[in-house]
Design a protein around this motif. Sequence first.
Motif, mmCIF file in Angstrom:
data_model
loop_
_atom_site.group_PDB
_atom_site.id
_atom_site.type_symbol
_atom_site.label_atom_id
_atom_site.label_comp_id
_atom_site.label_asym_id
_atom_site.label_seq_id
_atom_site.Cartn_x
_atom_site.Cartn_y
_atom_site.Cartn_z
ATOM 1 N N ALA A 16 0.867 -1.181 0.000
ATOM 2 C CA ALA A 16 0.000 0.000 0.000
ATOM 3 C C ALA A 16 0.899 1.225 0.000
ATOM 4 N N VAL A 17 0.357 2.368 -0.427
ATOM 5 C CA VAL A 17 1.139 3.610 -0.476
ATOM 6 C C VAL A 17 0.289 4.750 0.079
ATOM 7 N N SER A 18 0.980 5.701 0.703
ATOM 8 C CA SER A 18 0.279 6.881 1.204
ATOM 9 C C SER A 18 0.116 7.891 0.083
ATOM 10 N N ASP A 19 -0.838 8.798 0.265
ATOM 11 C CA ASP A 19 -0.935 9.929 -0.654
ATOM 12 C C ASP A 19 0.245 10.866 -0.352
ATOM 13 N N GLY A 20 0.432 11.873 -1.177
ATOM 14 C CA GLY A 20 1.556 12.786 -1.030
ATOM 15 C C GLY A 20 1.547 13.584 0.257
ATOM 16 N N LEU A 21 0.370 13.772 0.850
ATOM 17 C CA LEU A 21 0.269 14.525 2.099
ATOM 18 C C LEU A 21 0.412 13.643 3.340
ATOM 19 N N GLY A 22 0.438 12.337 3.134
ATOM 20 C CA GLY A 22 0.561 11.432 4.266
ATOM 21 C C GLY A 22 -0.702 11.315 5.079
ATOM 22 N N LEU A 23 -1.855 11.466 4.432
ATOM 23 C CA LEU A 23 -3.134 11.385 5.140
ATOM 24 C C LEU A 23 -3.821 10.037 4.975
ATOM 25 N N THR A 24 -3.762 9.484 3.766
ATOM 26 C CA THR A 24 -4.492 8.254 3.500
ATOM 27 C C THR A 24 -3.596 7.217 2.835
ATOM 28 N N ALA A 25 -3.983 5.968 3.026
ATOM 29 C CA ALA A 25 -3.272 4.844 2.420
ATOM 30 C C ALA A 25 -4.159 4.204 1.359
ATOM 31 N N GLN A 26 -3.556 3.842 0.242
ATOM 32 C CA GLN A 26 -4.277 3.172 -0.838
ATOM 33 C C GLN A 26 -3.549 1.869 -1.180
ATOM 34 N N THR A 27 -4.319 0.866 -1.586
ATOM 35 C CA THR A 27 -3.708 -0.397 -2.001
ATOM 36 C C THR A 27 -2.961 -0.195 -3.309
ATOM 37 N N VAL A 28 -1.907 -1.005 -3.501
ATOM 38 C CA VAL A 28 -1.117 -0.924 -4.729
ATOM 39 C C VAL A 28 -1.117 -2.264 -5.456
ATOM 40 N N THR A 29 -0.563 -3.288 -4.836
ATOM 41 C CA THR A 29 -0.423 -4.586 -5.496
ATOM 42 C C THR A 29 -0.080 -5.643 -4.465
ATOM 43 N N THR A 30 -0.042 -6.879 -4.923
ATOM 44 C CA THR A 30 0.460 -7.991 -4.134
ATOM 45 C C THR A 30 1.651 -8.575 -4.875
ATOM 46 N N VAL A 31 2.786 -8.618 -4.202
ATOM 47 C CA VAL A 31 3.999 -9.205 -4.778
ATOM 48 C C VAL A 31 3.995 -10.690 -4.422
ATOM 49 N N ARG A 32 4.022 -11.547 -5.442
ATOM 50 C CA ARG A 32 4.117 -12.992 -5.222
ATOM 51 C C ARG A 32 5.576 -13.314 -4.960
ATOM 52 N N ARG A 33 5.888 -13.804 -3.767
ATOM 53 C CA ARG A 33 7.269 -14.066 -3.387
ATOM 54 C C ARG A 33 7.823 -15.251 -4.164
ATOM 55 N N THR A 34 9.028 -15.054 -4.693
ATOM 56 C CA THR A 34 9.716 -16.137 -5.404
ATOM 57 C C THR A 34 11.092 -16.378 -4.799
ATOM 58 N N SER A 35 11.877 -15.323 -4.656
ATOM 59 C CA SER A 35 13.183 -15.392 -4.014
ATOM 60 C C SER A 35 13.457 -14.026 -3.404
ATOM 61 N N LEU A 36 14.341 -13.962 -2.439
ATOM 62 C CA LEU A 36 14.633 -12.686 -1.796
ATOM 63 C C LEU A 36 15.111 -11.667 -2.819
#
Length: 152
Positions: A16-36
Amino acid sequence: MRTFGLDYGTKTIGVAVSDGLGLTAQTVTTVRRTSLKADLAELSLLVKEYEVTRIVLGLPLNMNGSEGPRAEASRKFADVLGQSLGLPVELWDERLSTVAAQRTLLEADVSRAKRREVIDQLAAQFILQGWLDAHRAPGDMGYDPDDYDPEA
């Protein structure tokens, strides 16, 4: 300045990422883990794309506040992540974030298949929003009321 919220799991990393003002969080993506190495590379690309300057990583504490194996793994990942990306990484208590995300999706009547796709992103959003709310100055609405011009 944007902040990432991460829900670090054994198979996926919710982002998730915050808006530029640091007020709200929005979903971004799900990273499927494969290797570090691959996980860090994908997160590095997302950090650049969203111009992130800080990361908040969920710390899965037990209900009594103690730390188990998942918390230890998260601490290790936080260290590697910070060194790899050159950004500050703060751990944040994520107890019940997945439960809250699951409840939200159930109340919204989201299908089981769709819930599986977005649950980690939503948990990351809950983690980040909790951190943002806790770090906001009292009375800070993200704008200066003196700058408000009703004529504009």
